[in-house]
Design an enzyme around this catalytic site. Structure first.
Site, PDB file in Angstrom:
ATOM      1  N   TRP A 161       0.807  -1.219   0.000  1.00  0.00           N
ATOM      2  CA  TRP A 161       0.000   0.000   0.000  1.00  0.00           C
ATOM      3  C   TRP A 161       0.838   1.266   0.000  1.00  0.00           C
ATOM      4  CZ3 TRP A 161       1.704   2.575   4.170  1.00  0.00           C
ATOM      5  CH2 TRP A 161       2.160   1.825   5.272  1.00  0.00           C
ATOM      6  N   LYS A 185      -2.602  -8.676  -7.433  1.00  0.00           N
ATOM      7  CA  LYS A 185      -3.420  -8.384  -6.261  1.00  0.00           C
ATOM      8  C   LYS A 185      -2.806  -7.178  -5.552  1.00  0.00           C
ATOM      9  CE  LYS A 185      -3.088  -9.455  -2.080  1.00  0.00           C
ATOM     10  NZ  LYS A 185      -3.472  -8.106  -1.532  1.00  0.00           N
ATOM     11  N   ALA A 187      -2.625  -4.127  -2.649  1.00  0.00           N
ATOM     12  CA  ALA A 187      -2.922  -4.105  -1.222  1.00  0.00           C
ATOM     13  C   ALA A 187      -4.387  -3.739  -1.003  1.00  0.00           C
ATOM     14  CB  ALA A 187      -2.026  -3.100  -0.509  1.00  0.00           C
ATOM     15  N   SER A 240       6.245  -7.399   3.775  1.00  0.00           N
ATOM     16  CA  SER A 240       7.011  -7.729   4.968  1.00  0.00           C
ATOM     17  C   SER A 240       7.791  -9.019   4.804  1.00  0.00           C
ATOM     18  CB  SER A 240       6.077  -7.849   6.173  1.00  0.00           C
ATOM     19  OG  SER A 240       5.313  -9.040   6.093  1.00  0.00           O
ATOM     20  N   GLU A 261      10.904  -8.499  -2.552  1.00  0.00           N
ATOM     21  CA  GLU A 261      11.432  -7.252  -2.001  1.00  0.00           C
ATOM     22  C   GLU A 261      10.773  -7.088  -0.643  1.00  0.00           C
ATOM     23  OE1 GLU A 261      11.620  -3.908  -0.491  1.00  0.00           O
ATOM     24  OE2 GLU A 261      10.377  -3.167  -2.129  1.00  0.00           O
ATOM     25  N   LEU A 262      11.562  -7.314   0.419  1.00  0.00           N
ATOM     26  CA  LEU A 262      10.993  -7.449   1.762  1.00  0.00           C
ATOM     27  C   LEU A 262      11.393  -6.286   2.664  1.00  0.00           C
ATOM     28  CD1 LEU A 262      11.645 -11.303   2.006  1.00  0.00           C
ATOM     29  CD2 LEU A 262       9.604 -10.123   1.162  1.00  0.00           C
ATOM     30  N   CYS A 295      10.107   1.297   2.554  1.00  0.00           N
ATOM     31  CA  CYS A 295      10.997   0.185   2.898  1.00  0.00           C
ATOM     32  C   CYS A 295      12.459   0.591   2.961  1.00  0.00           C
ATOM     33  CB  CYS A 295      10.811  -0.974   1.921  1.00  0.00           C
ATOM     34  SG  CYS A 295      11.068  -0.509   0.187  1.00  0.00           S
ATOM     35  N   GLU A 392      11.747  -2.525  11.781  1.00  0.00           N
ATOM     36  CA  GLU A 392      11.430  -1.511  10.773  1.00  0.00           C
ATOM     37  C   GLU A 392      10.409  -0.539  11.348  1.00  0.00           C
ATOM     38  OE1 GLU A 392      10.857  -1.509   5.967  1.00  0.00           O
ATOM     39  OE2 GLU A 392       9.955  -3.149   7.098  1.00  0.00           O
TER      40      GLU A 392
END
Length: 491
Positions: A161, A185, A187, A240, A261-262, A295, A392
């Protein structure tokens, strides 16, 4: 197509909110869920909630369109993406207001996001026609090597999001450029931006079935329907680390090609010889863009003792000067957080740090009525065991740790499971490059607080992800290498 903000909010597409096979549809069981305005906490509108049956329908549409798109000349794919780039700029104001409405970020940040998101269409339009091949002679003679690149196949995406436009286009653009159909899909908090992007791509001439967008608040059943289907050959997720681990396990069952990509926990290092004013400007960019809900946001500030007082004073003044409020209000640079849970989590990290001995050195103001706000905050004297240094933050809070020993600082900066981004400020370029090489991160900003660029590879190391997006590497993620041994007699 006229992207009108009011019509998008009320009921943009008449027949429903799912974009499948080039048509707007309602969810198969008629279910909807609310999308909220973070600035007020009020419901913007109800959006269709895709089911597993809708996920299967989207996959059917993508699979049915795959072969024709694979055979479409790269130049034609490039022209469609270029058209989407132009349309995003034509509708940049409406798209930015839409992002602000459902995400909450300040309008200036939303407008910048639209420009960044559009650039992925332009960059990968250019890369589409540069997919290479190879031809060479076998060392022993007698035959030749032909190496070609082919589309990996149907791709499934899950986007976050915090950048509802850019995280979608960063995945969609290279996939389409490479010749792959997409199921997406977005957020649940920010579905309308992704739907608007789909509408613009359709106007740009993208054939039906090549992009399918399914908003939903029941992600597990929708995404599982994709990952359990062998037609899905590529999966890309931004979100996440905890969720990424779960999805990786699902992908393993069918050995699905993945890009992840976390999470991040970026250190921001200010050395004794740094230009403090430049470091403060960079800190504001790296910390406060998108309200800190980014992030690659600077999470931990390691400042040398020789400049700590000056940096803290100037950084604190800049944070206190931040104007917080609804993203569309005049002069606002910090909007609300995405939801009340985010505010509670950020506040909890601040409370924990203060209870362990940290001090609030500077704090801004927030609106007193409505919305999900957290003030811009600077913490000093933050102890090593404070939770805020090990997680984070994803919000507008900057914890400062003072150091004198460079080796100890590097040990602390690398003492995390994450390795997405890092930042270093110094006047000594050689020293900065040496530290950049030692920081365990996929990306480093050296005397720069803004590091994202469509032409550069984006991604991290350790538990911050797998693979890269953007840059020349971005399209490679959607290509398979095929080798053909060609008989070539020498006599």
């Amino acid at each position: 197509m006229d992207i009108d903000i009011d019509s998008i909010v009320k009921s943009p597409y008449g027949e429903g909110d799912l974009w499948i096979g080039g048509q707007w549809r309602a969810s198969s069981d008629g279910r909807t869920y609310p999308v909220y305005d973070p600035a007020t906490g009020e419901v913007v509108r109800e959006v269709g909630a895709a089911s597993a049956a809708d996920a299967a329908a989207a996959l059917d549409a993508a699979s049915g369109a795959a072969e024709q798109w694979r055979r479409t000349p790269a130049r034609r794919r490039s022209e469609i993406l270029t058209g989407a780039f132009r349309l995003m700029h034509e509708h940049s104001d409406a798209l930015a207001r839409l992002i602000t409405l459902e995400n909450g970020k300040a309008y200036r940040d939303a407008k910048a996001e639209v420009g960044y998101a559009a650039e992925f269409f332009r960059w990968f339009a250019e890369e589409a026609v540069r997919v290479g091949s190879g031809f060479g002679e076998a060392p022993a003679g007698g035959f030749r090597h032909v190496v070609i690149k082919q589309p990996v196949g149907v791709t499934a995406f899950v986007t976050p999001w915090n950048f509802p436009a850019a995280m979608a286009t960063r995945k969609i653009a290279p996939a389409l450029a490479a010749g792959c159909p997409v199921v997406l899909k977005p957020a649940p908090e920010t579905p309308m931006t992704a739907l608007a992007v789909a509408a613009l791509l359709a106007e740009a001439g993208l054939p039906d079935g090549l992009l399918n967008v399914l908003p939903t608040d029941r992600a597990p059943e929708t995404v599982s329907a994709w990952l359990e289907d062998e037609r899905v050959r590529k999966f890309s997720f931004t979100g996440s680390t905890a969720t990424g681990r779960v999805l990786l396990r699902q992908c393993a069952d069918h050995v699905v090609n993945v890009t992840m990509e976390l999470g991040g926990n970026a250190p921001f290092v200010v050395l004794a010889d740094a230009d403090v004013d430049a470091a403060v400007r960079g800190a504001m960019d790296a910390k406060m863009r998108g309200g800190g809900e980014v992030c690659i946001a600077a999470n931990r500030f390691y400042v040398h003792a020789d400049v700590a007082a000056e940096f803290t004073e100037k950084f604190g003044a800049a944070m206190r000067a931040v104007k917080t409020g609804p993203g569309l209000a005049e002069g606002v640079t910090l909007g609300p957080m995405i939801n009340p849970t985010a505010v509670e989590r950020i506040s909890g990290l601040v409370t924990d740090a203060v209870q362990r001995g940290a001090r609030i050195a500077a704090q801004g103001q927030v609106p007193v009525d409505g919305g999900w706000y957290h003030p811009a905050t600077v913490l000093t004297d933050v102890p090593a065991d404070a939770e805020i240094l090990h997680t984070e933050v994803f919000g507008p809070v900057a914890p400062i740790v003072t150091f004198t020993d460079e080796e100890e600082m590097l040990t602390a900066a690398n003492d995390t499971a994450y390795g997405l981004a890092s930042y270093v400020y110094t006047r000594d370029l050689a020293r900065g490059l040496r530290i950049a090489e030692r920081l365990e991160a996929g990306m480093v900003g050296l005397n720069r607080g803004l590091i994202s660029d469509t032409a550069a590879p984006f991604g991290g190391v350790k538990q911050s992800g797998i693979g890269r997006e953007g840059g020349r590497e971005g399209i490679e993620a959607f290509l398979e290498t095929k080798y053909v041994a060609l008989d070539w007699p020498t006599d």
